[in-house]
Design a protein around this motif. Sequence first.
Motif, PDB file in Angstrom:
ATOM      1  N   ASP A  47       0.831  -1.208   0.000  1.00 33.47           N
ATOM      2  CA  ASP A  47       0.000   0.000   0.000  1.00 33.47           C
ATOM      3  C   ASP A  47       0.863   1.254   0.000  1.00 33.47           C
ATOM      4  OD1 ASP A  47      -2.475  -1.366   0.092  1.00 33.47           O
ATOM      5  OD2 ASP A  47      -2.336  -1.537   2.274  1.00 33.47           O
ATOM      6  N   GLU A  48       1.913   1.243   0.810  1.00 33.66           N
ATOM      7  CA  GLU A  48       2.806   2.397   0.879  1.00 33.66           C
ATOM      8  C   GLU A  48       3.530   2.608  -0.442  1.00 33.66           C
ATOM      9  OE1 GLU A  48       5.332   2.083   4.296  1.00 33.66           O
ATOM     10  OE2 GLU A  48       3.643   1.878   5.660  1.00 33.66           O
ATOM     11  N   GLU A  49       3.982   1.534  -1.074  1.00 32.95           N
ATOM     12  CA  GLU A  49       4.661   1.653  -2.365  1.00 32.95           C
ATOM     13  C   GLU A  49       3.709   2.183  -3.428  1.00 32.95           C
ATOM     14  OE1 GLU A  49       6.488  -2.078  -3.335  1.00 32.95           O
ATOM     15  OE2 GLU A  49       7.941  -1.919  -1.704  1.00 32.95           O
ATOM     16  N   ASN A  50       2.479   1.656  -3.466  1.00 28.36           N
ATOM     17  CA  ASN A  50       1.511   2.122  -4.457  1.00 28.36           C
ATOM     18  C   ASN A  50       1.163   3.583  -4.252  1.00 28.36           C
ATOM     19  OD1 ASN A  50       1.333  -0.300  -5.866  1.00 28.36           O
ATOM     20  ND2 ASN A  50      -0.280  -1.075  -4.524  1.00 28.36           N
ATOM     21  N   THR A  51       1.061   4.006  -3.005  1.00 25.19           N
ATOM     22  CA  THR A  51       0.782   5.403  -2.715  1.00 25.19           C
ATOM     23  C   THR A  51       1.924   6.286  -3.202  1.00 25.19           C
ATOM     24  OG1 THR A  51      -0.566   4.818  -0.815  1.00 25.19           O
ATOM     25  CG2 THR A  51       0.299   7.062  -0.863  1.00 25.19           C
ATOM     26  N   ALA A  52       3.156   5.860  -2.982  1.00 29.58           N
ATOM     27  CA  ALA A  52       4.320   6.638  -3.434  1.00 29.58           C
ATOM     28  C   ALA A  52       4.363   6.720  -4.955  1.00 29.58           C
ATOM     29  CB  ALA A  52       5.602   6.016  -2.898  1.00 29.58           C
ATOM     30  N   ILE A  53       4.063   5.624  -5.627  1.00 29.70           N
ATOM     31  CA  ILE A  53       4.073   5.625  -7.097  1.00 29.70           C
ATOM     32  C   ILE A  53       2.969   6.530  -7.629  1.00 29.70           C
ATOM     33  CG2 ILE A  53       3.685   4.186  -9.143  1.00 29.70           C
ATOM     34  CD1 ILE A  53       5.081   1.898  -7.489  1.00 29.70           C
ATOM     35  N   ASN A  54       1.757   6.415  -7.072  1.00 27.70           N
ATOM     36  CA  ASN A  54       0.657   7.273  -7.510  1.00 27.70           C
ATOM     37  C   ASN A  54       0.973   8.741  -7.289  1.00 27.70           C
ATOM     38  OD1 ASN A  54      -1.159   5.333  -8.470  1.00 27.70           O
ATOM     39  ND2 ASN A  54      -1.925   4.919  -6.420  1.00 27.70           N
ATOM     40  N   TYR A  55       1.507   9.065  -6.119  1.00 28.06           N
ATOM     41  CA  TYR A  55       1.862  10.445  -5.804  1.00 28.06           C
ATOM     42  C   TYR A  55       2.898  10.968  -6.800  1.00 28.06           C
ATOM     43  CZ  TYR A  55       3.721  14.497  -3.424  1.00 28.06           C
ATOM     44  OH  TYR A  55       4.145  15.767  -3.137  1.00 28.06           O
ATOM     45  N   SER A  56       3.925  10.173  -7.041  1.00 31.78           N
ATOM     46  CA  SER A  56       4.981  10.585  -7.959  1.00 31.78           C
ATOM     47  C   SER A  56       4.439  10.790  -9.367  1.00 31.78           C
ATOM     48  CB  SER A  56       6.092   9.538  -7.966  1.00 31.78           C
ATOM     49  OG  SER A  56       7.112   9.918  -8.844  1.00 31.78           O
ATOM     50  N   TYR A  57       3.655   9.838  -9.844  1.00 31.97           N
ATOM     51  CA  TYR A  57       3.109   9.931 -11.202  1.00 31.97           C
ATOM     52  C   TYR A  57       2.255  11.187 -11.350  1.00 31.97           C
ATOM     53  CZ  TYR A  57       0.034   9.290 -15.140  1.00 31.97           C
ATOM     54  OH  TYR A  57      -0.678   9.506 -16.293  1.00 31.97           O
ATOM     55  N   HIS A  58       1.313  11.395 -10.452  1.00 32.69           N
ATOM     56  CA  HIS A  58       0.377  12.511 -10.597  1.00 32.69           C
ATOM     57  C   HIS A  58       1.035  13.864 -10.363  1.00 32.69           C
ATOM     58  CE1 HIS A  58      -3.143  10.145 -11.435  1.00 32.69           C
ATOM     59  NE2 HIS A  58      -2.834   9.341 -10.426  1.00 32.69           N
ATOM     60  N   SER A  59       1.933  13.964  -9.395  1.00 29.95           N
ATOM     61  CA  SER A  59       2.584  15.251  -9.162  1.00 29.95           C
ATOM     62  C   SER A  59       3.515  15.600 -10.325  1.00 29.95           C
ATOM     63  CB  SER A  59       3.336  15.271  -7.835  1.00 29.95           C
ATOM     64  OG  SER A  59       4.373  14.321  -7.825  1.00 29.95           O
ATOM     65  N   ASN A  60       4.173  14.607 -10.899  1.00 27.25           N
ATOM     66  CA  ASN A  60       5.020  14.870 -12.066  1.00 27.25           C
ATOM     67  C   ASN A  60       4.191  15.223 -13.291  1.00 27.25           C
ATOM     68  OD1 ASN A  60       7.602  14.563 -10.927  1.00 27.25           O
ATOM     69  ND2 ASN A  60       7.396  12.345 -11.000  1.00 27.25           N
ATOM     70  N   ALA A  61       3.036  14.585 -13.460  1.00 26.68           N
ATOM     71  CA  ALA A  61       2.161  14.900 -14.588  1.00 26.68           C
ATOM     72  C   ALA A  61       1.671  16.344 -14.507  1.00 26.68           C
ATOM     73  CB  ALA A  61       0.984  13.933 -14.627  1.00 26.68           C
ATOM     74  N   ILE A  62       1.373  16.804 -13.315  1.00 26.46           N
ATOM     75  CA  ILE A  62       0.943  18.190 -13.130  1.00 26.46           C
ATOM     76  C   ILE A  62       2.018  19.154 -13.621  1.00 26.46           C
ATOM     77  CG2 ILE A  62       0.512  19.952 -11.347  1.00 26.46           C
ATOM     78  CD1 ILE A  62      -0.983  17.735  -9.793  1.00 26.46           C
ATOM     79  N   GLU A  63       3.274  18.765 -13.429  1.00 24.83           N
ATOM     80  CA  GLU A  63       4.384  19.627 -13.835  1.00 24.83           C
ATOM     81  C   GLU A  63       4.797  19.414 -15.288  1.00 24.83           C
ATOM     82  OE1 GLU A  63       7.568  19.686 -11.059  1.00 24.83           O
ATOM     83  OE2 GLU A  63       6.236  19.910  -9.352  1.00 24.83           O
ATOM     84  N   GLY A  64       4.058  18.581 -16.030  1.00 24.68           N
ATOM     85  CA  GLY A  64       4.310  18.435 -17.456  1.00 24.68           C
ATOM     86  C   GLY A  64       5.137  17.233 -17.862  1.00 24.68           C
ATOM     87  N   ASN A  65       5.493  16.382 -16.927  1.00 24.29           N
ATOM     88  CA  ASN A  65       6.266  15.186 -17.258  1.00 24.29           C
ATOM     89  C   ASN A  65       5.392  14.249 -18.085  1.00 24.29           C
ATOM     90  OD1 ASN A  65       7.434  12.499 -16.993  1.00 24.29           O
ATOM     91  ND2 ASN A  65       8.774  13.422 -15.469  1.00 24.29           N
ATOM     92  N   THR A  66       5.965  13.643 -19.127  1.00 22.93           N
ATOM     93  CA  THR A  66       5.194  12.786 -20.026  1.00 22.93           C
ATOM     94  C   THR A  66       5.365  11.301 -19.755  1.00 22.93           C
ATOM     95  OG1 THR A  66       6.949  12.815 -21.687  1.00 22.93           O
ATOM     96  CG2 THR A  66       5.244  14.510 -21.863  1.00 22.93           C
ATOM     97  N   PHE A  67       5.941  10.935 -18.621  1.00 24.00           N
ATOM     98  CA  PHE A  67       6.039   9.517 -18.259  1.00 24.00           C
ATOM     99  C   PHE A  67       4.633   8.933 -18.146  1.00 24.00           C
ATOM    100  CE2 PHE A  67      10.273   8.641 -15.896  1.00 24.00           C
ATOM    101  CZ  PHE A  67      10.984   9.304 -16.875  1.00 24.00           C
TER     102      PHE A  67
END
Length: 90
Positions: A47-67
Amino acid sequence: MWYGAPAENYFNLYTMSVEPTGQLLTEYDKLHEEYLRLGGTAFDQADEENTAINYSYHSNAIEGNTFTYEQTYDFLKTGQVIPGKSYKER
């Protein structure tokens, strides 16, 4: 701020002060105990790993990252650079 709680209990717009962290953690602990008492499940490592991955993905997407989500997952799990991505996106 907790859902349903009046904002003025936690943040004073006039003084720009935030309630002391200790009080918030105490309230969090009480709410967490109640959650578990009502049948909620405890978080595990996955659960902690999935939360970290989701947080990273969405916060980076907000900043324009295309991963993509999958690329973010692979990068965080392996630390390997994603082929075809610019240096700024890594």
